[in-house]
Design a protein around this motif. Structure first.
Motif, PDB file in Angstrom:
ATOM      1  N   PRO A 117      21.664  25.986  13.373  1.00 21.94           N
ATOM      2  CA  PRO A 117      21.705  24.833  12.464  1.00 21.94           C
ATOM      3  C   PRO A 117      21.155  23.581  13.142  1.00 21.94           C
ATOM      4  N   THR A 118      20.694  22.669  12.333  1.00 17.64           N
ATOM      5  CA  THR A 118      20.240  21.359  12.789  1.00 17.64           C
ATOM      6  C   THR A 118      20.744  20.344  11.774  1.00 17.64           C
ATOM      7  N   ASN A 119      20.599  19.082  12.052  1.00 13.53           N
ATOM      8  CA  ASN A 119      21.130  18.081  11.125  1.00 13.53           C
ATOM      9  C   ASN A 119      20.220  17.851   9.922  1.00 13.53           C
ATOM     10  N   VAL A 120      18.900  17.718  10.161  1.00  9.27           N
ATOM     11  CA  VAL A 120      17.985  17.413   9.052  1.00  9.27           C
ATOM     12  C   VAL A 120      16.615  18.022   9.336  1.00  9.27           C
ATOM     13  N   LEU A 121      15.968  18.462   8.272  1.00 11.74           N
ATOM     14  CA  LEU A 121      14.603  18.973   8.331  1.00 11.74           C
ATOM     15  C   LEU A 121      13.785  18.260   7.260  1.00 11.74           C
ATOM     16  N   SER A 122      12.495  18.116   7.502  1.00 11.05           N
ATOM     17  CA  SER A 122      11.636  17.502   6.482  1.00 11.05           C
ATOM     18  C   SER A 122      10.303  18.230   6.433  1.00 11.05           C
ATOM     19  N   TRP A 123       9.740  18.264   5.223  1.00  8.01           N
ATOM     20  CA  TRP A 123       8.454  18.887   4.976  1.00  8.01           C
ATOM     21  C   TRP A 123       7.608  17.940   4.143  1.00  8.01           C
ATOM     22  N   PRO A 124       6.669  17.226   4.767  1.00 11.06           N
ATOM     23  CA  PRO A 124       5.796  16.357   3.979  1.00 11.06           C
ATOM     24  C   PRO A 124       4.888  17.195   3.071  1.00 11.06           C
ATOM     25  N   SER A 125       4.574  16.666   1.909  1.00 11.94           N
ATOM     26  CA  SER A 125       3.712  17.389   0.977  1.00 11.94           C
ATOM     27  C   SER A 125       2.262  17.413   1.440  1.00 11.94           C
ATOM     28  N   GLU A 126       1.907  16.500   2.331  1.00  3.75           N
ATOM     29  CA  GLU A 126       0.568  16.468   2.922  1.00  3.75           C
ATOM     30  C   GLU A 126       0.654  15.743   4.256  1.00  3.75           C
ATOM     31  N   ARG A 127      -0.328  15.930   5.089  1.00  2.20           N
ATOM     32  CA  ARG A 127      -0.373  15.236   6.382  1.00  2.20           C
ATOM     33  C   ARG A 127      -0.653  13.759   6.121  1.00  2.20           C
ATOM     34  N   ARG A 128       0.138  12.890   6.732  1.00  6.56           N
ATOM     35  CA  ARG A 128      -0.008  11.451   6.504  1.00  6.56           C
ATOM     36  C   ARG A 128      -0.103  10.705   7.830  1.00  6.56           C
TER      37      ARG A 128
END
Length: 139
Positions: A45-56
């Motif tokens: 487990p980790t606290n938070v994950l994120s997946w951007p919809s595109e490279r920014r």
């Protein structure tokens, strides 16, 4: 709490919060561990994950209204907040702000980028009336 954190991070970036979308999954440790294994090859487990919809690129306005997805484990957040002596709401708010900054292209792989990201987090959280999450060296 989540909406407020997202809106504050977007406003800090000079963006209209009403013009952008972020999908947020609040989950437990089992679900985030599965996501962490699937997407990062880390079977814990980790606290938070994120997946951007595109490279920014930080500072460049997104071309897409859909910024991406965030998953946050309330189990891990509760443990971390208790261990660090922080209010649960403040810790979760910090992690959501952190994840939104990732969706906007920020990262912390290089020291200078990490410092810039932490400074942005500090400023955003201060505007929300929350303490500096890095003050005691625990993030």
């Amino acid at each position: 709490m989540a909406q407020r954190a997202c809106d504050a991070a977007l406003a800090h970036a000079g963006l209209d919060p009403d013009a952008y979308e972020v999908a947020l999954l609040a989950c437990d440790d089992d679900r985030i561990a599965a996501l962490n294994a699937q997407f990062r090859g880390k079977e814990q487990p980790t606290n938070v994950l994120s997946w951007p919809s595109e490279r920014r690129t930080p500072g460049v306005p997104p071309g897409d209204a859909e910024l991406g997805d965030i998953a946050i484990s309330f189990d891990t957040c509760a443990r971390e907040a208790a261990m660090q002596g922080k209010p649960f709401e403040a810790h979760v708010t910090h992690l959501i702000v952190h994840a939104v900054l990732h969706l906007l292209g920020h990262d912390h792989e290089v020291d200078a980028e990490a410092e810039a990201m932490e400074q942005a987090e500090r400023r955003i959280l201060a505007k929300l009336g929350l303490p500096d999450p890095y003050e005691d060296g625990i993030s």
